[in-house]
Write a protein that holds these residues in place. Structure first.
Motif, PDB file in Angstrom:
ATOM      1  N   GLN A  89       2.527  11.968  12.112  1.00 31.84           N
ATOM      2  CA  GLN A  89       2.441  10.514  12.211  1.00 31.84           C
ATOM      3  C   GLN A  89       3.324   9.994  13.349  1.00 31.84           C
ATOM      4  OE1 GLN A  89       0.660   8.143  10.811  1.00 31.84           O
ATOM      5  NE2 GLN A  89       1.817   6.418  11.647  1.00 31.84           N
ATOM      6  N   ASP A 140      -7.905   8.583   4.919  1.00 31.34           N
ATOM      7  CA  ASP A 140      -8.054   8.575   6.379  1.00 31.34           C
ATOM      8  C   ASP A 140      -7.996  10.003   6.918  1.00 31.34           C
ATOM      9  OD1 ASP A 140      -8.140   8.002   9.059  1.00 31.34           O
ATOM     10  OD2 ASP A 140      -6.327   6.758   9.075  1.00 31.34           O
ATOM     11  N   THR A 146       1.608   5.029   0.532  1.00 28.05           N
ATOM     12  CA  THR A 146       1.005   5.989   1.467  1.00 28.05           C
ATOM     13  C   THR A 146       1.427   7.408   1.120  1.00 28.05           C
ATOM     14  OG1 THR A 146       1.052   4.305   3.205  1.00 28.05           O
ATOM     15  CG2 THR A 146       0.713   6.591   3.898  1.00 28.05           C
ATOM     16  N   ARG A 192      -3.327   9.949   3.816  1.00 28.20           N
ATOM     17  CA  ARG A 192      -3.504  10.358   5.217  1.00 28.20           C
ATOM     18  C   ARG A 192      -3.540  11.880   5.274  1.00 28.20           C
ATOM     19  NH1 ARG A 192       0.645   6.024   8.174  1.00 28.20           N
ATOM     20  NH2 ARG A 192      -0.921   4.359   8.419  1.00 28.20           N
ATOM     21  N   VAL A 240       0.855  -1.180   0.000  1.00 23.71           N
ATOM     22  CA  VAL A 240       0.000   0.000   0.000  1.00 23.71           C
ATOM     23  C   VAL A 240       0.894   1.235   0.000  1.00 23.71           C
ATOM     24  CG1 VAL A 240      -1.749   1.322   1.240  1.00 23.71           C
ATOM     25  CG2 VAL A 240      -1.844  -1.187   1.253  1.00 23.71           C
ATOM     26  N   TYR A 271       0.993  11.476   2.426  1.00 26.45           N
ATOM     27  CA  TYR A 271       0.597  12.371   3.522  1.00 26.45           C
ATOM     28  C   TYR A 271       0.165  13.699   2.921  1.00 26.45           C
ATOM     29  CZ  TYR A 271       2.599   8.972   6.732  1.00 26.45           C
ATOM     30  OH  TYR A 271       2.852   7.827   7.434  1.00 26.45           O
ATOM     31  N   CYS A 314      -3.073   4.711   0.091  1.00 26.21           N
ATOM     32  CA  CYS A 314      -3.669   5.337   1.282  1.00 26.21           C
ATOM     33  C   CYS A 314      -3.268   6.805   1.331  1.00 26.21           C
ATOM     34  CB  CYS A 314      -3.196   4.631   2.555  1.00 26.21           C
ATOM     35  SG  CYS A 314      -3.786   5.416   4.076  1.00 26.21           S
ATOM     36  N   ARG A 360      -6.517   0.946   9.331  1.00 24.61           N
ATOM     37  CA  ARG A 360      -7.239   1.624   8.246  1.00 24.61           C
ATOM     38  C   ARG A 360      -6.457   1.536   6.936  1.00 24.61           C
ATOM     39  NH1 ARG A 360      -9.734   7.142  11.087  1.00 24.61           N
ATOM     40  NH2 ARG A 360     -11.073   6.050  12.601  1.00 24.61           N
ATOM     41  N   ARG A 361      -5.187   1.785   7.023  1.00 26.22           N
ATOM     42  CA  ARG A 361      -4.343   1.723   5.824  1.00 26.22           C
ATOM     43  C   ARG A 361      -4.406   0.337   5.196  1.00 26.22           C
ATOM     44  NH1 ARG A 361       0.922  -0.019   5.089  1.00 26.22           N
ATOM     45  NH2 ARG A 361       2.160   1.061   3.504  1.00 26.22           N
ATOM     46  N   ASP A 416      -2.812   2.159  11.096  1.00 19.87           N
ATOM     47  CA  ASP A 416      -2.297   1.028  10.314  1.00 19.87           C
ATOM     48  C   ASP A 416      -3.424   0.085   9.906  1.00 19.87           C
ATOM     49  OD1 ASP A 416       0.265   1.959  10.408  1.00 19.87           O
ATOM     50  OD2 ASP A 416       0.891   0.702  12.094  1.00 19.87           O
TER      51      ASP A 416
END
Length: 836
Positions: A345, A293, A188, A338, A186, A190, A336, A324-325, A322
């Motif tokens: 984080q 998220d 990620t 965020r 996944v 930010y 994901c 949720r991700r 984590d």
């Protein structure tokens, strides 16, 4: 047995072996491993389970229904056959059911009905890392049941992110089995929102960007229903046509709506699922490859300061983030977003605090009392419930009549409350409503209080805190509206609750203004500590002692009496969110147990006397007050003693003789601690011992002036001690002239006499007291009583200082006698030398 392999499969033999050898085990399996749906089915045919059922605890209703449906499909059956579920207001289970997926409150009901859980061979706690209050309670009760009633009952605790070792130790050093999940990578990103950007705007923008940049469906985590509705409204105006569906997903939706959110759309259409943390665990939202998220969640927190619970929006823990991700990588590689920074984080809490540390413990404490546990410390806890919250809960349950006055044992009323499966406040209201024929209204209120606000406002409508508007809306009339699906669901839940409680006497859904006027009375049964009396400007004093206030423009702010169901618990006067009016007449006629009558006898500083009032109170609220005719003598005396403590010892008639006696005893005590302490502080602290007997019948400062304080203080010493006091700390000293001069003991280190110099002629040495240990300090005075010298060494004064003093005095007082040799001169009180 299974068509498609799952990562948990490799751990199944170890799980079977552990439970065959031990009663308890802990399973740690990564998200997506398949533990929720595969483990119960794999254990079903174990020899130790023959003829017995598996009960699996799921924290949420949605997960319970979904996992039961999935397992039934694996067996090629319908839910309710081999696999069934029992959740709030919904049961699908039958005589053939061997796996029951239940929510936490249901497990507690099962244990209360049958503490031994006969017919159950294994209890599984799924997603135990969420550490809900009911899960902790259920685990504690089952461990006691194992120890006392069922040494063959087996227990399996499952989680994805739990610290396994403390749980294994709690379960008697249970074996720990670990399984890695099947997770795809996944990526990620930010994307912290700016301070000026609203959450709804940031989420909607990110959803649009994600749909353009990625394939697959989108799962959005939001803190609550309000944010879900706002984002849903925003997206419907931005997303193209019907090619993308937007679905809410939270616990208060109907099963049909929840299922629609979990099922992929036909014809290749994409969907956006807007979910609370309900979608964090135990659910696979098919087709999701993107997670957005918000980093927020809503939790209920209890305030021991106010005795109230409130919903708070908080930052998620790293473990929840984590989880949720991981939703994006269940079926394939995912993405994901965020909505916080990489720096933020690193500052996230590792995991959420256990609910037992922050929740209202009234339900738990009542459950334990009905179970037979008077002290929660009798049970084994992963985290023991905090004492302040337990004390608040105990006081509330006594007030509701659920516990005896001792606060230890459940009453019959408390047992009936527990059987309803509601919070004690709501259960008490429901049971009391039966006595008044108000079951229909009480059931409507109970359902409304257990849900989020159902009202929807038009642009011309101002928000209202009036509970009656919600009841009208639930019943299908009034000036406000609600979402059709929500209203129908709540109305059906209210009907089910009526059936559980017993059909109402009034028929249901009546436009009965008189019945609506009883909303406040019913709320008073549930919230006896939140009955409010108007002060001013929409402010109220609540019966529990707290202040509360309406916001601007609330019609209820004009009501003299209200009952508050919800406040924000902020500041000295909490903002009232939900309330209903009530009449004082109805309160006093129906809540007699909560009304106390007391005689208030107190010291009135203004009149400097004891006053008595008769008071009728409802908690902290004064209902009626009038003068007390003939107050009890002992209470008057007690208040008088309080008055002396308030005003101080100067309130008593201190004469010079009384004060000197006090100081003489203090001087004696300075040199011998066996003498009693007669300091002001000691006397104030023991008024009842030495003064009360002399003050009987008195009630004012003026009455106290009749006391002879010296005689009272002397009575505290024996006759022998009084004689000894005269020897060691005499009241006077006889000087050579024949005068008796009083000794001043104001300075305990240096008692003194003030005497004219001429009266000491012929005295060679300084006189001593305290058995010769302490010289008296001499303040030598002129004939006009003015000080001329202070000394504790009279011999030295005669030899060295007298002649300088004599020279000065002879000049100022020439007619007086100033001998050359004072030791051979005769002491005199007169002007001239005495004639022989």
């Amino acid at each position: 047995m299974f068509d498609s392999p799952l990562p948990i499969d490799s751990a199944l033999p170890e799980i079977k072996q552990a439970l065959s050898a031990c009663n308890n085990a802990v399973l740690i399996a990564a998200p997506g491993a398949g533990k929720t749906t595969r483990v119960p089915l794999a254990l079903l045919e174990e020899s130790w389970l023959e003829g017995l059922k598996i009960v699996m605890l799921e924290p949420r209703r949605l997960a319970a229904r979904s996992s039961a449906a999935f397992m039934a499909r694996e067996l090629g059956e319908q839910v309710g056959e081999t696999v069934g579920y029992r959740v709030k207001m919904d049961t699908k289970a039958g005589p053939r059911t061997r796996i029951e997926v239940v929510t936490e409150g249901v497990l507690t009901r099962m244990l209360q009905a049958d503490p031994a859980l006969d017919g159950v061979g294994l209890v599984i706690f799924d997603e135990f890392h969420e550490r809900s209050l009911q899960a902790d309670l259920g685990l504690a009760l089952i461990l006691q049941s194992q120890a006392l009633l069922r040494d063959d009952l087996k227990l399996l605790v499952m989680s994805a992110t739990l610290e396994a070792e403390p749980v294994a130790e709690l379960l008697g050093q249970a074996p720990i089995i670990r399984s890695e999940g099947r997770s795809y990578p996944v990526e990620t990103f930010y994307r912290p929102k700016s301070a000026s950007t609203e959450l709804v705007e940031a989420v909607a923008q990110t959803v649009g960007d994600a749909l353009r940049a990625h394939d697959g469906d989108v799962l959005v985590f939001l803190p609550g229903v309000g944010e879900i509705r706002a984002v849903e409204a925003s997206l419907r105006g931005k997303l193209p046509g019907t090619s993308i569906g937007v679905f809410p997903l939270h616990g208060s939706l109907t099963a049909e709506v929840q299922d629609a959110a979990l099922t992929p759309l036909a014809d290749g259409r994409r969907k956006v699922v807007l979910a609370t943390s309900v979608a964090e665990t135990s659910l696979t939202v098919e087709g999701v490859t993107v997670v957005i998220d918000s980093g927020l969640m809503r939790v209920s927190r209890f305030s021991p300061r106010t005795g109230m619970s409130r919903l708070e929006t908080v930052t998620v823990s790293a473990a929840s983030a984590d989880q949720r991700r991981g939703r994006a990588g269940r079926l394939q590689a995912g993405t994901c977003y965020r909505l916080w920074s990489l720096e933020q984080q690193s500052s996230l809490p590792v995991r959420n605090a256990p609910e037992i540390m922050e929740a209202d413990l009234a339900s738990m404490l009542l459950e334990l009392s009905v179970w037979g546990v008077n002290d929660p410390r009798e049970l084994i806890w992963l985290d023991a419930p905090p004492a302040p919250a337990l004390q608040q809960a105990r006081e509330l349950l006594v007030q509701l009549g659920a516990l005896e006055e001792s606060g230890l044992k459940a009453t019959e009323h408390g047992r009936k409350m527990t059987a309803l499966g509601k919070h004690p406040r709501i259960a008490h209201m429901l049971l009391r409503s039966v006595e008044l024929g108000l079951e229909n209204l009480a059931c409507d209120i109970a359902i409304l209080l257990g849900e989020r606000d159902i009202l929807r406002y038009t642009s011309s409508q101002a928000p209202t805190a009036d509970l009656r508007a919600r009841v009208e809306t639930l019943r299908g009339y009034g000036s406000y509206t609600a979402e059709v699906g929500t209203r129908k669901r709540l109305a059906e839940e209210a009907r089910r609750l009526r059936r559980e409680l017993g059909e109402g006497k009034r028929g249901g859904n009546l436009r009965d203004a008189d019945e609506l006027d009883e909303c406040g009375l019913l709320l008073a049964f549930a919230y006896p500590d939140r009955i409010g009396r108007q002060r001013d400007n929409g402010k109220y004093l609540l019966s529990g002692g707290r202040g509360a206030a309406f916001g601007p423009g609330q019609a209820l702010a004009r009501e003299p009496w209200i009952v508050v169901a919800d406040v924000d618990d902020a500041g000295a006067d909490s903002r009232i969110r939900l309330a209903a009016p009530v009449s004082l007449e109805r309160l006093t006629s129906c809540i007699r147990d909560g009304i106390t009558e007391e005689s208030h006898i107190y010291w009135d500083g203004e009149s400097q006397s004891v006053r008595g009032r008769e008071r009728k109170k409802l908690g902290a609220l004064l209902l009626e007050e009038k003068p007390l005719g003939r107050p009890p003598t002992d209470k008057v005396l007690e208040a008088l003693m309080d008055g002396i403590r308030i005003e101080g010892m100067d309130m008593l008639p201190w004469t010079k003789a009384a004060r000197q006696f006090q100081q003489r005893v203090a001087f004696a005590r300075r040199h011998d601690e066996t003498w009693p302490d007669m300091s002001n502080e000691a006397l104030l602290s023991s008024l009842e011992v030495w003064l009360a007997g002399y003050a009987e019948g008195m009630k004012s400062r003026s009455d106290l002036q009749k006391l002879i304080l010296k005689d009272i203080l002397e009575s505290l010493l024996s006759w022998d001690r009084l004689r000894l006091l005269d020897d060691h700390a005499p009241t006077h000293w006889g000087v050579p002239s024949g005068s008796r001069i009083p000794i001043d003991y104001g300075d305990l280190d240096a008692p003194f006499v003030a005497v004219r110099l001429q009266e000491l002629f012929g005295l060679a040495e300084t006189p001593r007291i305290a058995g010769g240990r302490v010289p008296i300090t001499l303040h030598l005075l002129s004939p006009a009583q003015r000080p001329v010298q202070v000394t504790r060494d009279l011999a030295s004064f005669w030899n060295h200082t007298y002649f300088e003093v004599r020279k000065d005095l002879k000049g100022r007082y020439p007619k007086h006698y100033w001998p050359d040799n004072p030791l051979e001169a005769e002491a005199t009180r007169r002007v001239k030398r005495p004639q022989s």
